[in-house]
Motif scaffolding. Structure first.
Motif, PDB file in Angstrom:
ATOM      1  N   ARG A 437      15.642  17.168  35.546  1.00 34.45           N
ATOM      2  CA  ARG A 437      17.027  16.735  35.773  1.00 34.45           C
ATOM      3  C   ARG A 437      17.500  15.743  34.720  1.00 34.45           C
ATOM      4  O   ARG A 437      18.648  15.791  34.270  1.00 34.45           O
ATOM      5  N   VAL A 438      16.629  14.838  34.320  1.00 34.05           N
ATOM      6  CA  VAL A 438      16.998  13.851  33.297  1.00 34.05           C
ATOM      7  C   VAL A 438      17.315  14.552  31.986  1.00 34.05           C
ATOM      8  O   VAL A 438      18.319  14.256  31.327  1.00 34.05           O
ATOM      9  N   LEU A 439      16.483  15.507  31.584  1.00 37.95           N
ATOM     10  CA  LEU A 439      16.714  16.221  30.330  1.00 37.95           C
ATOM     11  C   LEU A 439      18.011  17.015  30.384  1.00 37.95           C
ATOM     12  O   LEU A 439      18.775  17.038  29.404  1.00 37.95           O
ATOM     13  N   LYS A 440      18.267  17.656  31.509  1.00 37.96           N
ATOM     14  CA  LYS A 440      19.518  18.424  31.632  1.00 37.96           C
ATOM     15  C   LYS A 440      20.738  17.527  31.486  1.00 37.96           C
ATOM     16  O   LYS A 440      21.724  17.885  30.830  1.00 37.96           O
ATOM     17  N   ARG A 441      20.664  16.345  32.090  1.00 32.22           N
ATOM     18  CA  ARG A 441      21.806  15.434  31.979  1.00 32.22           C
ATOM     19  C   ARG A 441      21.975  14.940  30.542  1.00 32.22           C
ATOM     20  O   ARG A 441      23.093  14.822  30.039  1.00 32.22           O
ATOM     21  N   LEU A 442      20.858  14.661  29.888  1.00 31.19           N
ATOM     22  CA  LEU A 442      20.940  14.211  28.503  1.00 31.19           C
ATOM     23  C   LEU A 442      21.502  15.300  27.600  1.00 31.19           C
ATOM     24  O   LEU A 442      22.321  15.031  26.709  1.00 31.19           O
ATOM     25  N   TYR A 444      23.522  17.653  28.501  1.00 35.58           N
ATOM     26  CA  TYR A 444      24.961  17.741  28.804  1.00 35.58           C
ATOM     27  C   TYR A 444      25.734  16.654  28.062  1.00 35.58           C
ATOM     28  O   TYR A 444      26.773  16.919  27.443  1.00 35.58           O
ATOM     29  N   LEU A 445      25.239  15.428  28.122  1.00 42.12           N
ATOM     30  CA  LEU A 445      25.912  14.329  27.423  1.00 42.12           C
ATOM     31  C   LEU A 445      25.881  14.539  25.909  1.00 42.12           C
ATOM     32  O   LEU A 445      26.830  14.165  25.201  1.00 42.12           O
ATOM     33  N   MET A 446      24.806  15.126  25.406  1.00 42.13           N
ATOM     34  CA  MET A 446      24.703  15.366  23.971  1.00 42.13           C
ATOM     35  C   MET A 446      25.752  16.371  23.502  1.00 42.13           C
ATOM     36  O   MET A 446      26.166  16.370  22.348  1.00 42.13           O
ATOM     37  N   ARG A 447      26.195  17.203  24.410  1.00 41.08           N
ATOM     38  CA  ARG A 447      27.199  18.208  24.043  1.00 41.08           C
ATOM     39  C   ARG A 447      28.627  17.707  24.240  1.00 41.08           C
ATOM     40  O   ARG A 447      29.512  18.039  23.454  1.00 41.08           O
ATOM     41  N   PHE A 448      28.854  16.885  25.265  1.00 49.09           N
ATOM     42  CA  PHE A 448      30.237  16.627  25.661  1.00 49.09           C
ATOM     43  C   PHE A 448      30.670  15.164  25.622  1.00 49.09           C
ATOM     44  O   PHE A 448      31.839  14.878  25.851  1.00 49.09           O
ATOM     45  N   SER A 449      29.771  14.255  25.339  1.00 50.13           N
ATOM     46  CA  SER A 449      30.176  12.842  25.303  1.00 50.13           C
ATOM     47  C   SER A 449      30.661  12.474  23.908  1.00 50.13           C
ATOM     48  O   SER A 449      30.737  13.309  23.004  1.00 50.13           O
ATOM     49  N   GLU A 450      30.970  11.188  23.727  1.00 45.28           N
ATOM     50  CA  GLU A 450      31.452  10.727  22.426  1.00 45.28           C
ATOM     51  C   GLU A 450      30.344  10.826  21.383  1.00 45.28           C
ATOM     52  O   GLU A 450      29.159  10.790  21.692  1.00 45.28           O
ATOM     53  N   ALA A 462      14.307  13.669  19.890  1.00 42.37           N
ATOM     54  CA  ALA A 462      13.369  14.089  18.851  1.00 42.37           C
ATOM     55  C   ALA A 462      11.993  13.492  19.104  1.00 42.37           C
ATOM     56  O   ALA A 462      10.969  14.091  18.750  1.00 42.37           O
ATOM     57  N   TYR A 463      11.933  12.325  19.719  1.00 37.53           N
ATOM     58  CA  TYR A 463      10.666  11.650  20.010  1.00 37.53           C
ATOM     59  C   TYR A 463      10.174  11.935  21.433  1.00 37.53           C
ATOM     60  O   TYR A 463       8.968  12.003  21.664  1.00 37.53           O
ATOM     61  N   LEU A 464      11.105  12.073  22.370  1.00 35.49           N
ATOM     62  CA  LEU A 464      10.730  12.061  23.782  1.00 35.49           C
ATOM     63  C   LEU A 464      10.499  13.443  24.383  1.00 35.49           C
ATOM     64  O   LEU A 464       9.770  13.569  25.365  1.00 35.49           O
ATOM     65  N   CYS A 465      11.140  14.479  23.843  1.00 36.54           N
ATOM     66  CA  CYS A 465      11.054  15.787  24.491  1.00 36.54           C
ATOM     67  C   CYS A 465       9.712  16.447  24.195  1.00 36.54           C
ATOM     68  O   CYS A 465       9.010  16.091  23.249  1.00 36.54           O
ATOM     69  N   THR A 472      15.601  24.643  22.667  1.00 35.53           N
ATOM     70  CA  THR A 472      16.717  24.469  23.603  1.00 35.53           C
ATOM     71  C   THR A 472      17.597  23.296  23.193  1.00 35.53           C
ATOM     72  O   THR A 472      18.834  23.389  23.207  1.00 35.53           O
ATOM     73  N   ILE A 473      16.964  22.199  22.823  1.00 33.76           N
ATOM     74  CA  ILE A 473      17.721  20.982  22.516  1.00 33.76           C
ATOM     75  C   ILE A 473      18.379  21.055  21.145  1.00 33.76           C
ATOM     76  O   ILE A 473      19.585  20.793  21.000  1.00 33.76           O
ATOM     77  N   PHE A 474      17.606  21.444  20.141  1.00 34.07           N
ATOM     78  CA  PHE A 474      18.075  21.250  18.769  1.00 34.07           C
ATOM     79  C   PHE A 474      18.686  22.496  18.132  1.00 34.07           C
ATOM     80  O   PHE A 474      19.419  22.380  17.157  1.00 34.07           O
ATOM     81  N   ILE A 475      18.417  23.660  18.690  1.00 34.94           N
ATOM     82  CA  ILE A 475      19.057  24.869  18.178  1.00 34.94           C
ATOM     83  C   ILE A 475      20.161  25.326  19.123  1.00 34.94           C
ATOM     84  O   ILE A 475      21.321  25.455  18.727  1.00 34.94           O
ATOM     85  N   ASP A 476      19.802  25.526  20.382  1.00 37.20           N
ATOM     86  CA  ASP A 476      20.783  26.061  21.336  1.00 37.20           C
ATOM     87  C   ASP A 476      21.874  25.066  21.678  1.00 37.20           C
ATOM     88  O   ASP A 476      22.989  25.473  22.035  1.00 37.20           O
ATOM     89  N   ASN A 477      21.586  23.756  21.608  1.00 37.02           N
ATOM     90  CA  ASN A 477      22.574  22.749  22.004  1.00 37.02           C
ATOM     91  C   ASN A 477      22.941  21.793  20.866  1.00 37.02           C
ATOM     92  O   ASN A 477      23.380  20.662  21.104  1.00 37.02           O
ATOM     93  N   ASN A 478      22.759  22.239  19.639  1.00 34.81           N
ATOM     94  CA  ASN A 478      23.291  21.551  18.447  1.00 34.81           C
ATOM     95  C   ASN A 478      22.690  20.173  18.168  1.00 34.81           C
ATOM     96  O   ASN A 478      23.293  19.369  17.458  1.00 34.81           O
TER      97      ASN A 478
END
Length: 701
Positions: A437-442, A444-450, A462-465, A472-478
């Protein structure tokens, strides 16, 4: 006062005594002796007057001389020069001063009269001098041995009988201050005050009708209570706590400061005492002091709440329920270090409760605590401890990361070992909880927050995942685009952060599994073996290199497309027995041929560059990989630019990627090179392609 350093405590007490001396003296100061007398003569003269004056004599002439002598000694006792203070003590002043503290028979016979007035006036001056002398630890026992303590305690009890209220207040303040000075940093004298019966009258003075006397009594009790459980117990047994709770609510800041400071010393290292104080109703008044105009009271109130929070789980909840968290967070933002430190201390203890954790984060505590990591060692320590407690909460992990907390924790320079341990614990907790759940929220914020928040999250992930989540994080979600954006930023720190994060990504993807694949070609190939290298036996072709003959075998050379074309095509070399090989050194050619005969070769750095060029020229991919690997092992700040250029010239992809990763890893040394930023900017498309391929196809061994 003993919570401060010894030197600071002594200076503070001396300033207090001098201030009270100036404030309480309204009469004209007596004149000093003739100026031609030196200090030692002055001291001896005044001590002689003290010794010669009868404690029961109140003749006006004698009284004036005695008053003058006491005033002169008091001025000399204020001296910062310890030689002067020691001279006063060595002259025999202490026994003479103590003698004048004793109650004369004339005063006993006529209490409340003029005789008692003159005596108390004299006592006030003598007590002031003793208080100044007692600040120096070396003089404390001497004063005790002279019999001062019974006299001082007897004077404390005179509030029950004396009617000279104004003068009595001054005397009581001075006497309480002398006890404070004597007991400061002296455990033996603290216990002696109790054994001589000094604690009950001091507790009684907490209810005296003069606030300055109350404060002086609280100050003395605070000193004798510190690190002395027997004294603490007697103070409580004398029913001091109800009065102290009332003093906490005083509108006079000096009064509630002395009260809260005394309570801090009572509860220090005493779990049972914490319960007594809480049962006396101190919790809410202490919380109210967090909003006091007195910074010292705020500091001690925060300290006390931290002590209360350690008492039991219920107390942590009650402190938060009664509104302590918002003012504590506000104190974190104070410009005063001591307020910041004590509020962080209290919040760290409160943060051990899961509900309090959310309250601290909701009130802006995360950002405020993170800001303390760049300050002095004590602030770093309490802030790091509080953050480590908060990081157990999944909801707060997101807040720490999105506010840039991971960067501050990762890059901080922490001066104390225990602080570094707290930071390491926090980072481990962040990594452990960056899933589900924490990763999903992060994401989401990485895509839509400031944008700043997006970049904070991309850097941290880059360090924690886990490696399984990289694509998923760096290719699929930019996430990769965000890091590359930082890499091209004009801000040097952002470039450095991005470089470190990208290098970490490559490490997580285990790029070395296939970046330098030096295994033999999957196609079936026959190798003649080492013994046929440059062996004329069965040789059917000879190469001339730098005027030397190299005996070779055509069938062994067919793995090279260039040699195959040379032998099978319509070139003049097809049927030639002797072939000249220009523009290549003998040792390089010999190594190339050794690779063709054996499938492997040991490449030294001094020939690796030339051998790479030859491998590229003769289309020997296996040899090329070996050369690239050898060169990559010798990368340095001095040669990485040249090797990167070579990798481009000879299409050495693995070497190029190795150079890129080296430049990312060593940003903090290479960033001072004049070529660095322009080169990195120009190869960002190559970096993007490399990581896109890497993160899409990477696998774990």
């Amino acid at each position: 006062m003993e919570n401060c350093s010894s030197a600071a405590a002594s200076r503070g007490l001396k300033r207090k005594l001098e201030h009270e001396d100036q404030a309480s003296s309204s009469e004209t100061k007596p004149s000093s002796p003739q100026s031609n007398l030196n200090i030692s003569e002055k001291i001896l003269e005044q001590v002689s007057l003290l010794n010669s004056a009868s404690s029961s004599s109140f003749i006006p002439f004698d009284r004036a001389l005695l008053k003058n002598a006491i005033w002169i000694l008091s001025q000399l006792a204020k001296n910062e020069d310890l030689v002067v203070v020691d001279a006063i003590v060595n002259s025999g002043a202490v026994p003479a001063l103590v003698r004048h503290l004793q109650v004369p028979d004339a005063v006993k016979a006529d209490p409340g009269g003029i005789t008692e007035y003159y005596w108390l006036e004299k006592v006030k001056g003598c007590a002031f001098i003793l208080g100044l002398l007692a600040i120096q630890p070396v003089h404390q026992q001497l004063i005790i041995d002279a019999g001062a303590l019974p006299c001082l305690i007897d004077l404390l009890r005179r509030h029950k009988t004396c009617t000279l209220s104004r003068l009595l207040c001054s005397v009581l303040r001075r006497v309480a201050d002398v006890i404070t000075s004597l007991a400061l940093r002296n455990s033996g004298i603290k216990s002696l005050v109790r054994m001589e019966g000094g604690i009950p009258p001091l507790v009684e003075l907490l209810e005296f009708n003069d606030t300055e006397v109350q404060r002086a009594a609280a100050g003395a009790l605070r000193t004798v209570a510190f690190n002395n459980d027997s004294n603490k117990n007697q103070i409580v047994e004398c029913n001091a706590l109800p009065t102290l709770v009332l003093m906490l609510q005083s509108e006079d800041s000096k009064t509630h400061y002395e009260a809260v400071n005394l309570i801090v010393n009572l509860v220090h290292s005493s779990p049972n005492m914490k319960k007594h104080v809480l049962q006396a109703g101190a919790l809410q008044p202490v919380i109210c002091l967090l909003s006091s105009s007195c910074q010292m009271s705020q500091r001690e109130a925060a300290h006390l709440l931290g002590q209360f929070a350690e008492a039991d789980a219920d107390c942590k909840v009650h402190i938060a329920q009664r509104g302590a968290i918002p003012p504590l967070v506000d104190m974190l933002k104070s410009p005063y270090v001591q307020l910041q430190e004590m509020s962080a201390f209290a919040l760290g203890r409160l943060a051990k409760d899961i509900h309090n954790q959310v309250g601290i984060a909701h009130n802006g505590g995360i950002e405020a605590l993170l800001s303390l990591l760049s300050n002095n060692a004590s602030l770093q320590h309490v802030a790091a401890f509080a953050l480590s407690c908060l990081a157990v909460n999944e909801e707060i992990v997101v807040d720490i990361i999105k506010t840039g907390g991971f960067q501050k924790l990762k890059a901080g320079i922490f001066k104390v070992h225990s602080t570094r341990e707290s930071v390491a614990k926090t980072l481990r907790r962040l990594e452990k909880r960056t899933t589900g759940r924490v990763l999903k929220r992060l994401i989401y914020l990485m895509r839509f927050s400031e944008k700043p928040v997006q970049r904070h999250i991309a850097f941290a992930l880059a360090y924690l995942c886990s490696p399984q989540d990289l694509k998923t994080i760096f290719i699929d979600n930019n996430g990769l685009e965000l890091l590359l954006g930082l890499l091209g930023s004009p801000d040097v720190k952002q470039k450095g952060d991005a470089s470190a994060a990208l290098h970490k990504l490559a490490f997580k993807a285990f790029f070395h599994v296939y970046l330098f694949d030096t295994s033999p070609s999957p196609t079936t190939q026959m190798y003649l073996g080492e013994e046929y290298v440059n062996n004329p036996k069965q040789s059917d072709v000879t190469f001339l290199v730098e005027g030397k003959h190299f005996y070779a075998h055509r069938n062994c050379l067919l793995s090279s497309d260039i040699f195959r074309a040379m032998f099978d095509g319509g070139y003049k070399e097809t049927k030639a027995k002797h072939i000249v090989i220009p523009d290549i050194k003998w040792d390089v050619f010999e190594l190339m041929m050794r690779f063709l005969y054996t499938g492997t070769v040991d490449v030294k750095l001094d020939v690796a560059q030339d051998l790479l060029k030859a491998a590229d020229q003769y289309l020997l991919d296996g040899l090329k990989r070996i050369c690239e690997y050898a060169l990559s092992q010798e990368l340095s700040d001095e040669n990485v630019l040249a090797l990167h250029a070579m990798s481009v010239d000879f299409n050495a992809t693995a070497l190029k990627h190795s150079c890129v990763l080296f430049m990312l890893k060593n940003f903090h040394t290479l960033c001072f090179k004049p070529w660095y930023f322009s080169l990195v900017r120009s190869i960002i498309p190559d970096i993007q392609m490399f990581f896109s391929t890497l993160l899409t196809t990477s696998r774990r061994i």
